[in-house]
Design a protein around this motif. Structure first.
Motif, short mmCIF file in Angstrom:
data_model
loop_
_atom_site.label_atom_id
_atom_site.label_comp_id
_atom_site.label_asym_id
_atom_site.label_seq_id
_atom_site.Cartn_x
_atom_site.Cartn_y
_atom_site.Cartn_z
N SER A 188 9.79 2.63 3.91
CA SER A 188 9.95 2.86 2.47
C SER A 188 11.45 2.81 2.19
O SER A 188 12.25 3.17 3.04
N GLU A 213 0.53 0.94 11.79
CA GLU A 213 -0.80 1.49 11.51
C GLU A 213 -1.73 1.17 12.68
O GLU A 213 -1.98 0.00 12.95
N ARG A 219 -7.66 -2.10 4.27
CA ARG A 219 -6.58 -1.71 3.37
C ARG A 219 -5.22 -1.60 4.03
O ARG A 219 -4.26 -1.19 3.41
N MET A 226 6.21 -3.73 -0.82
CA MET A 226 6.08 -2.58 -1.71
C MET A 226 7.23 -2.61 -2.71
O MET A 226 8.36 -2.90 -2.34
N GLY A 371 1.44 5.37 -4.54
CA GLY A 371 1.72 6.76 -4.18
C GLY A 371 3.05 7.14 -4.78
O GLY A 371 3.98 6.33 -4.75
N ARG A 375 10.49 14.56 -6.85
CA ARG A 375 11.15 14.87 -5.57
C ARG A 375 11.79 16.25 -5.61
O ARG A 375 12.22 16.71 -6.68
N GLY A 416 1.86 -0.94 -3.64
CA GLY A 416 1.65 -1.94 -2.59
C GLY A 416 1.14 -3.24 -3.21
O GLY A 416 0.12 -3.26 -3.91
N ARG A 419 -2.46 -4.55 -1.81
CA ARG A 419 -3.63 -3.82 -2.32
C ARG A 419 -3.87 -4.12 -3.80
O ARG A 419 -5.01 -4.20 -4.25
O1 4AD Z 1 1.74 6.21 -0.49
P1 4AD Z 1 2.86 5.56 0.26
O2 4AD Z 1 2.93 5.80 1.72
O3 4AD Z 1 4.18 6.03 -0.48
C1 4AD Z 1 5.46 5.78 -0.11
O4 4AD Z 1 5.80 5.05 0.79
C2 4AD Z 1 6.48 6.39 -1.01
N1 4AD Z 1 7.76 6.46 -0.29
C3 4AD Z 1 6.60 5.54 -2.25
C4 4AD Z 1 7.57 6.10 -3.24
O5 4AD Z 1 7.28 7.13 -3.81
N2 4AD Z 1 8.68 5.45 -3.44
O6 4AD Z 1 2.80 3.99 0.02
C5 4AD Z 1 2.82 3.47 -1.27
C6 4AD Z 1 1.85 2.33 -1.43
C7 4AD Z 1 0.40 2.71 -1.22
O7 4AD Z 1 -0.15 3.27 -2.39
C8 4AD Z 1 -0.22 1.37 -0.89
O8 4AD Z 1 -0.44 0.60 -2.05
C9 4AD Z 1 0.87 0.71 -0.09
O9 4AD Z 1 2.09 1.33 -0.43
N3 4AD Z 1 0.65 0.85 1.36
C10 4AD Z 1 0.12 -0.10 2.14
N4 4AD Z 1 -0.31 -1.34 1.87
C11 4AD Z 1 -0.77 -2.09 2.88
N5 4AD Z 1 -0.82 -1.67 4.16
C12 4AD Z 1 -0.39 -0.43 4.50
N6 4AD Z 1 -0.41 -0.05 5.76
C13 4AD Z 1 0.10 0.41 3.45
N7 4AD Z 1 0.61 1.66 3.42
C14 4AD Z 1 0.93 1.92 2.13
#
Ligand code: 4AD
Ligand code: MG
Length: 445
Positions: A188, A213, A219, A226, A371, A375, A416, A419
């Motif tokens: 991120s 992962e 998914r 992202m 997501g 903060r 993402g 998705r």
């Molecule tokens: O919910 P996540 O883990 O949030 C963050 O990384 C925060 N740091 C974001 C922020 O607040 N700036 O990931 C955000 C989104 C998820 O909702 C999903 O859409 C996507 O990233 N995502 C994935 N997409 C595909 N494969 C994966 N392994 C994913 N993990 C997260």
């Protein structure tokens, strides 16, 4: 040679002679008549070769053409409502063909192939009509993302990919050797964006993101894209409003500009048309209750086992699938338990076991696409969290600094791309939404 055009602009050339540079996608022979489906990257068009209307060598050249042969084909653009193609409704009455290369034994035939067979040949599979449509929707999603953010005061700040520490938990880090010290591929860009807002107010980063992962689901990718907007002086409620405007813009842009692609994919766009603000909002507590109800009403023991959930657990794919099947629009779920989420989230006022977090779940069973959270802005609370989460303070000194010099309430989220495209295209797996997917068991090609 008549003027070379791209298939996407064919409607402008009705009644004129044009040339198209492309490849043979498919063909049908009817004796004295050959139908050649030609694609040029911008679209697909039916080219009609009639024996009595062309020179014998042109008819022979057409005969020779196999699937994926490259060619320059010229002829007269005719309007025909029933003509297949993208955009449909026009065909080419062929007068000339220049063969560039005859392709022999192209492995992907116009029939059903297994998905592993296709993924092993992803470098060829991207030429197929469905893949072409999905990846064009992806490009539009990406442009809509940038357009909306650039038009709403967010400035693009690129964040590093080689990083010294975890952002989203230590279990999915890809470690690499950085001249003798460990470094990690970015999970991120958020933490860096939190620094950038103190210089620019509203920022976003948009790039590849890496998560080791271990789960094989429809998914998860290990490398995905992202977009992460972050804003100073922004609380959870304001964040939610930004997100619903943003996501509506992305979906409405695809409906406006990618209708033929969505039609080709068989997407029922009625659901997408409903994607306009406001979106429903429910708390985590309410979501847990709804899931418990669904579980109680199900007489499928396998589903009941999958939906087992206790307050405090994060939702898994089955929970989100069942929950969002009940919604016609994307739904916000806010106030997740502190134990289920990341270390940096601001606690709910007078409810420290809950965070000021919000996920956006896509409807029709798709689940989480965003997501985000408010903060932590207090340095002491942040220090406490780093300790509770067992994160090394040294790596986060710079991040704590942000709370020492002009700290303000701030919020951000990550969407993402894959998705989102999966949902907009109505696919059942995200692997087709990126040109070359990286998954647990796949880094080739
Ligand atoms: O919910 P996540 O883990 O949030 C963050 O990384 C925060 N740091 C974001 C922020 O607040 N700036 O990931 C955000 C989104 C998820 O909702 C999903 O859409 C996507 O990233 N995502 C994935 N997409 C595909 N494969 C994966 N392994 C994913 N993990 C997260
Ligand atoms: Mg998440």
């Amino acid at each position: 040679m008549p003027k070379t055009i791209r298939i996407q602009e064919i409607a402008q050339y009705e009644g004129q002679k044009v040339s198209i540079q492309g490849w043979l996608h498919n063909r049908t022979d009817k004796g004295k008549l050959q139908f050649l489906q030609v694609r040029d990257g911008s679209g697909f068009v039916q080219c009609v070769v009639l024996q009595q209307e062309v020179e014998p060598e042109v008819f022979e050249a057409a005969r020779e053409l196999t699937q994926e042969s490259s060619l320059v084909i010229s002829g007269l653009v005719r309007r025909d409502r029933r003509a297949p193609g993208v955009p449909g409704g026009y065909e080419l009455g062929v007068t000339g063909i220049q063969v560039i290369q005859v392709a022999h034994g192209y492995p992907i035939q116009p029939k059903e192939h297994g998905v592993d067979f296709l993924l092993d040949r992803r470098h060829l599979w991207v030429r197929s009509q469905r893949q072409w449509a999905v990846l064009r929707v992806r490009a539009t999603v990406i442009r809509a993302i940038r357009d909306w953010l650039d038009g709403h005061g967010f400035i693009n700040m690129d964040t590093p990919i080689l990083t010294p520490a975890a952002c989203e938990g230590t279990s999915t880090l890809f470690e690499t050797d950085y001249f003798g010290v460990p470094a990690y591929l970015a999970q991120s860009g958020q933490l860096y964006n939190e620094a950038d807002i103190y210089a620019f107010g509203r920022v976003y980063c948009f790039g590849p993101t890496f998560r080791a992962e271990k789960s094989k689901t429809r998914r998860h990718l290990t490398e995905f894209w992202m977009v992460e907007p972050e804003a100073a002086f922004c609380d959870l409620e304001q964040l939610i409003e930004i997100e619903e405007q943003f996501v509506s813009h992305i979906v409405q842009t695809c409906l406006r500009e990618r209708g033929p692609e969505l039609a080709l994919l068989g997407r029922d766009t009625a659901f997408l048309e409903k994607v306009v603000p406001p979106f429903p909002r429910i708390s985590y507590d309410e979501a847990v209750e709804i899931i418990a109800d669904i579980r109680a009403q199900s007489d499928d023991p396998a589903l009941r086992a999958l939906l087992d959930l206790e307050w405090g657990d994060d939702f898994g794919s089955p929970h989100e699938t069942e929950l969002t099947k009940r919604f016609e629009k994307p739904v916000f779920v806010y106030g997740y338990p502190t134990v289920a989420k990341a270390f940096y989230m601001e606690p709910w006022p007078n409810r420290p076991e809950v965070t000021k977090s919000v996920d956006l779940l896509a409807p029709e069973g798709y689940g989480e696409i965003i997501g985000g959270s408010e903060r932590i802005s207090d340095p002491d609370l942040l220090l406490q969290r780093l300790e509770e989460w067992n994160l090394p303070r040294e790596s986060f000194e710079w991040y704590i600094d942000l709370r020492r010099y002009g700290s303000v309430p701030h919020s951000g989220f990550g969407l993402g791309v894959e998705r989102t495209v999966t949902w907009i295209c109505g696919l059942d797996h995200l692997r087709e939404t990126i040109p070359f997917p990286r998954m647990l068991k796949r880094v080739y090609p």
